[in-house]
Design an enzyme around this catalytic site. Structure first.
Site, mmCIF file in Angstrom:
data_model
loop_
_atom_site.group_PDB
_atom_site.id
_atom_site.type_symbol
_atom_site.label_atom_id
_atom_site.label_comp_id
_atom_site.label_asym_id
_atom_site.label_seq_id
_atom_site.Cartn_x
_atom_site.Cartn_y
_atom_site.Cartn_z
ATOM 1 N N LEU A 34 0.827 -1.214 0.000
ATOM 2 C CA LEU A 34 0.000 0.000 0.000
ATOM 3 C C LEU A 34 0.859 1.260 0.000
ATOM 4 O O LEU A 34 0.682 2.170 0.822
ATOM 5 C CB LEU A 34 -0.972 0.006 1.186
ATOM 6 N N ILE A 59 7.029 -7.453 -0.105
ATOM 7 C CA ILE A 59 7.755 -8.626 -0.581
ATOM 8 C C ILE A 59 9.173 -8.665 -0.025
ATOM 9 O O ILE A 59 9.872 -9.664 -0.170
ATOM 10 C CB ILE A 59 7.789 -8.701 -2.119
ATOM 11 N N PHE A 80 3.221 -9.003 -9.103
ATOM 12 C CA PHE A 80 3.008 -7.675 -9.677
ATOM 13 C C PHE A 80 3.748 -6.596 -8.891
ATOM 14 O O PHE A 80 3.835 -5.453 -9.351
ATOM 15 C CB PHE A 80 1.518 -7.304 -9.649
ATOM 16 N N ALA A 81 4.220 -6.913 -7.705
ATOM 17 C CA ALA A 81 4.751 -5.897 -6.794
ATOM 18 C C ALA A 81 5.957 -5.203 -7.407
ATOM 19 O O ALA A 81 6.968 -5.837 -7.700
ATOM 20 C CB ALA A 81 5.126 -6.531 -5.463
ATOM 21 N N ALA A 82 5.848 -3.888 -7.597
ATOM 22 C CA ALA A 82 6.950 -3.128 -8.195
ATOM 23 C C ALA A 82 6.681 -1.642 -8.056
ATOM 24 O O ALA A 82 5.539 -1.196 -8.068
ATOM 25 C CB ALA A 82 7.109 -3.479 -9.675
ATOM 26 N N THR A 133 8.033 -5.586 -17.888
ATOM 27 C CA THR A 133 7.713 -4.484 -18.791
ATOM 28 C C THR A 133 8.526 -4.548 -20.068
ATOM 29 O O THR A 133 9.627 -5.108 -20.089
ATOM 30 C CB THR A 133 7.988 -3.133 -18.086
ATOM 31 N N ASP A 134 7.987 -3.932 -21.124
ATOM 32 C CA ASP A 134 8.740 -3.834 -22.384
ATOM 33 C C ASP A 134 9.896 -2.841 -22.280
ATOM 34 O O ASP A 134 10.804 -2.845 -23.119
ATOM 35 C CB ASP A 134 7.828 -3.455 -23.546
ATOM 36 N N GLU A 135 9.908 -2.018 -21.242
ATOM 37 C CA GLU A 135 10.939 -0.984 -21.135
ATOM 38 C C GLU A 135 12.331 -1.560 -20.889
ATOM 39 O O GLU A 135 13.338 -0.870 -21.078
ATOM 40 C CB GLU A 135 10.570 0.029 -20.055
ATOM 41 N N TYR A 159 14.013 2.963 -13.435
ATOM 42 C CA TYR A 159 12.904 2.015 -13.367
ATOM 43 C C TYR A 159 13.161 0.796 -14.230
ATOM 44 O O TYR A 159 13.105 -0.344 -13.761
ATOM 45 C CB TYR A 159 11.597 2.692 -13.792
ATOM 46 N N LYS A 163 13.794 -3.221 -13.232
ATOM 47 C CA LYS A 163 12.954 -4.319 -13.714
ATOM 48 C C LYS A 163 13.781 -5.332 -14.505
ATOM 49 O O LYS A 163 13.549 -6.548 -14.413
ATOM 50 C CB LYS A 163 11.803 -3.784 -14.563
ATOM 51 N N ASN A 188 2.523 -0.653 -22.566
ATOM 52 C CA ASN A 188 1.851 0.312 -21.693
ATOM 53 C C ASN A 188 0.399 -0.079 -21.441
ATOM 54 O O ASN A 188 -0.390 -0.190 -22.380
ATOM 55 C CB ASN A 188 1.889 1.706 -22.324
ATOM 56 N N ARG A 291 11.317 14.820 -20.319
ATOM 57 C CA ARG A 291 12.041 14.262 -19.189
ATOM 58 C C ARG A 291 13.378 13.688 -19.662
ATOM 59 O O ARG A 291 13.527 13.322 -20.839
ATOM 60 C CB ARG A 291 11.209 13.187 -18.500
#
Length: 355
Positions: A34, A59, A80-82, A133-135, A159, A163, A188, A291
């Site tokens: 949270l 986690i 999913f935690a990230a 992610t694709d990033e 980020y 990942k 995305n 950015r």
């Protein structure tokens, strides 16, 4: 039967938990720290559902993880935690290192110990699915083919680097220890319950509030947009039938420039909730300073997932973005409650500089 979902009060994780319980009787143990993007209001419709067991925790808490695994004996863990927002990673990378790398390590070690103690039948059936992610693949030029699972990793932000590191850990735990892992790398996401710092919900809410619609640089950054419900269905399919140790790219086949996305949202709002002065919401578009290290284009080649597991997205961008705008118009209370003063201060800080 039980599954353990980490990060299940966030945007994608929350949608996954809701969709899972709508389609299955299987219990979900939902572990979420949270942080700013975790929101229990997303899960309000299932707060009294006995199949949903919510646990407030991280986690990174090995003792808690081991207790939950021993108590609930899940047949699968979906991670999913990230920390997931690029802008936040630029201004505060430490949280991303701690959650995405150290947290994933702690989760893997706790799960490995649990899995090692299962009997042979349950051990063989167990799955650890890591959502990424694709990033991690870096950026594409306009003429490059979309990212395939064989693309090398070239992350360009704190980020995406964090990942990428977590993906490598998951792969290593499979090859070294035999942990039965699956990895998905998605494009995305957009859709209901999206925290309003990301482009699509930010534009919808700013438009309705009469505020500027901030677009980085020239607005020609291209992304492949994936409706979150489609992403959830892909994860369910990979969990069900994915080949152990494999990576599956999940995309929507919807490459759109940011400026086009914003103009599409404005056109839908012009139709569904016109401005009082009769002008288009597009008049509120404002270009702001780009950015640092902003990747120019992402695109996902999702043919492996379709070819091997028969999955493809159900929504086009036109259908998905209309559903998303309609959801935000119909759920103003959720929006009001999530958009705290702290959130507004953060948006002002990062989108307040004119181009």
């Amino acid at each position: 039967m039980t599954i353990l979902v980490t990060g299940g009060a966030g945007f994608i994780g929350g949608n996954f938990v809701l969709d899972w319980l709508a389609a299955h009787d299987e219990t979900v143990v939902n572990l979420d720290a949270l942080t700013y993007a975790g929101n229990l209001e997303t899960l309000q419709s299932i707060q009294h559902d006995a199949r949903h067991v919510f646990v407030h925790g991280s986690i990174g808490d090995r003792a808690l993880l081991e207790k939950l695994l021993a108590e609930h004996q899940p047949r699968a863990v979906i991670n999913f935690a990230a920390e997931s927002h690029v802008d936040r990673s630029i201004h505060g990378p430490a949280d991303f290192i701690e959650t995405n790398i150290v947290g994933t390590f702690n989760l893997l070690e706790s799960v490995r110990a649990y899995w090692s103690g299962l009997d042979s039948e349950r051990k063989q059936a167990f799955r650890f699915l890591h959502v990424s992610t694709d990033e991690v693949y870096g950026t594409l030029s306009p003429e490059d083919p979309p990212f395939a699972e064989t693309n090398r990793y070239e992350p360009n932000s704190p980020y995406s680097a964090s990942k990428a590191a977590s993906d490598h850990l998951v792969r290593a735990w499979h090859h070294t220890y035999g942990l039965p892992v699956l990895t998905t790398n998605c494009s995305n996401n957009y859709g209901p319950y999206h925290f309003p710092e990301k482009l699509i919900p930010l534009v919808i809410l700013n438009a309705l509030a009469g505020k500027p619609l901030p677009i980085y640089g020239d607005g020609q950054q291209v992304r492949d947009w994936l409706y979150v419900k489609d992403h959830c269905s892909a994860i369910r399919r990979v969990l069900e039938a994915g080949k152990l140790g494999e990576t599956y790219n999940v995309g929507g086949w919807n490459e759109k420039a940011n400026l086009e996305v914003v103009k599409t949202i404005c056109a839908i709002l012009d139709e569904l909730k016109p401005r009082a002065d009769g002008a288009s919401y597009a008049a509120q578009i404002t270009f702001v300073q780009d950015r640092p290290g902003h990747d120019r284009r992402y695109a996902i080649d999702a043919r492996k997932l379709e070819r091997e597991l028969g999955w493809k997205p159900a929504e086009t961008f036109d259908s998905g973005i209309r559903k998303t705008v309609e959801w935000y118009l119909a759920n103003q209370q959720w929006v009001d409650n999530v958009a705290s003063g702290h959130y507004r201060d953060w948006v002002d800080q990062h989108y307040g500089q004119p181009a």
